[in-house]
Design a protein around this motif. Structure first.
Motif, PDB file in Angstrom:
ATOM      1  N   THR A  35       0.813  -1.218   0.000  1.00  0.00           N
ATOM      2  CA  THR A  35       0.000   0.000   0.000  1.00  0.00           C
ATOM      3  C   THR A  35       0.846   1.268   0.000  1.00  0.00           C
ATOM      4  O   THR A  35       0.320   2.357  -0.214  1.00  0.00           O
ATOM      5  N   GLN A  36       2.118   1.139   0.279  1.00  0.00           N
ATOM      6  CA  GLN A  36       3.055   2.258   0.382  1.00  0.00           C
ATOM      7  C   GLN A  36       2.621   3.244   1.471  1.00  0.00           C
ATOM      8  O   GLN A  36       2.626   4.456   1.290  1.00  0.00           O
ATOM      9  N   ILE A  37       2.260   2.667   2.618  1.00  0.00           N
ATOM     10  CA  ILE A  37       1.816   3.457   3.763  1.00  0.00           C
ATOM     11  C   ILE A  37       2.654   3.082   4.982  1.00  0.00           C
ATOM     12  O   ILE A  37       2.927   1.909   5.211  1.00  0.00           O
ATOM     13  N   ILE A  38       3.021   4.092   5.761  1.00  0.00           N
ATOM     14  CA  ILE A  38       3.721   3.887   7.027  1.00  0.00           C
ATOM     15  C   ILE A  38       2.679   3.537   8.088  1.00  0.00           C
ATOM     16  O   ILE A  38       1.630   4.183   8.171  1.00  0.00           O
ATOM     17  N   HIS A  39       2.966   2.542   8.888  1.00  0.00           N
ATOM     18  CA  HIS A  39       2.062   2.144   9.972  1.00  0.00           C
ATOM     19  C   HIS A  39       2.774   2.303  11.310  1.00  0.00           C
ATOM     20  O   HIS A  39       3.932   1.889  11.453  1.00  0.00           O
ATOM     21  N   LEU A  40       2.060   2.878  12.251  1.00  0.00           N
ATOM     22  CA  LEU A  40       2.552   3.013  13.617  1.00  0.00           C
ATOM     23  C   LEU A  40       1.462   2.497  14.543  1.00  0.00           C
ATOM     24  O   LEU A  40       0.327   2.979  14.514  1.00  0.00           O
ATOM     25  N   GLN A  41       1.813   1.495  15.336  1.00  0.00           N
ATOM     26  CA  GLN A  41       0.874   0.922  16.294  1.00  0.00           C
ATOM     27  C   GLN A  41       1.428   1.127  17.697  1.00  0.00           C
ATOM     28  O   GLN A  41       2.488   0.611  18.036  1.00  0.00           O
ATOM     29  N   PHE A  42       0.707   1.908  18.485  1.00  0.00           N
ATOM     30  CA  PHE A  42       1.117   2.115  19.860  1.00  0.00           C
ATOM     31  C   PHE A  42       0.751   0.891  20.684  1.00  0.00           C
ATOM     32  O   PHE A  42      -0.333   0.332  20.537  1.00  0.00           O
TER      33      PHE A  42
END
Length: 120
Positions: A11-18
């Protein structure tokens, strides 16, 4: 860094999961990982999963996070979940222009990814 941060090549998306409360000390750790992660990438968009975040440490944490998003030219952020307090703070920052990005809130990651991809 205890939080999960990755780049989805499909998807060319950065993911950040806290994975816990978001602390001021987390911002620099995220910056270091993102420096390598976004080099040469065509889009600067993020999905931020805040459903497990009990709280953001303080105002300094929010200000440093805003600067981080500016420094990496993040254009869109899809926030997933989160407490009512965290959503309210983020909405105020988006509406007042404290964050110079487009952002919205979603119940699922798929909804957030779909919204981000529609902005290209």
């Amino acid at each position: 860094m205890e939080h999960n941060l990755w780049y989805d090549e499909k998807t060319q998306i950065i993911h950040l999961q806290f994975t816990r409360d978001y602390l001021t000390s987390d911002v620099e750790a995220i910056r270091k990982v993102m420096n390598e992660m976004v080099a040469g990438k065509p889009y600067r968009q993020m999905v931020i999963q805040i459903s497990k975040t009990a709280k953001v440490e303080n105002r300094e944490t929010r200000e440093k996070s805003n600067q981080l998003l500016k420094d990496f030219d993040i254009s869109h952020v899809a926030f997933i979940g989160g407490s009512a307090a965290n959503r309210m703070i983020a909405k105020v920052m988006l509406k007042t222009g404290a964050l110079k990005i487009q952002g919205d809130f979603f119940k699922t990651i798929d909804q957030g990814v779909e919204w981000i991809m529609s902005k290209r």
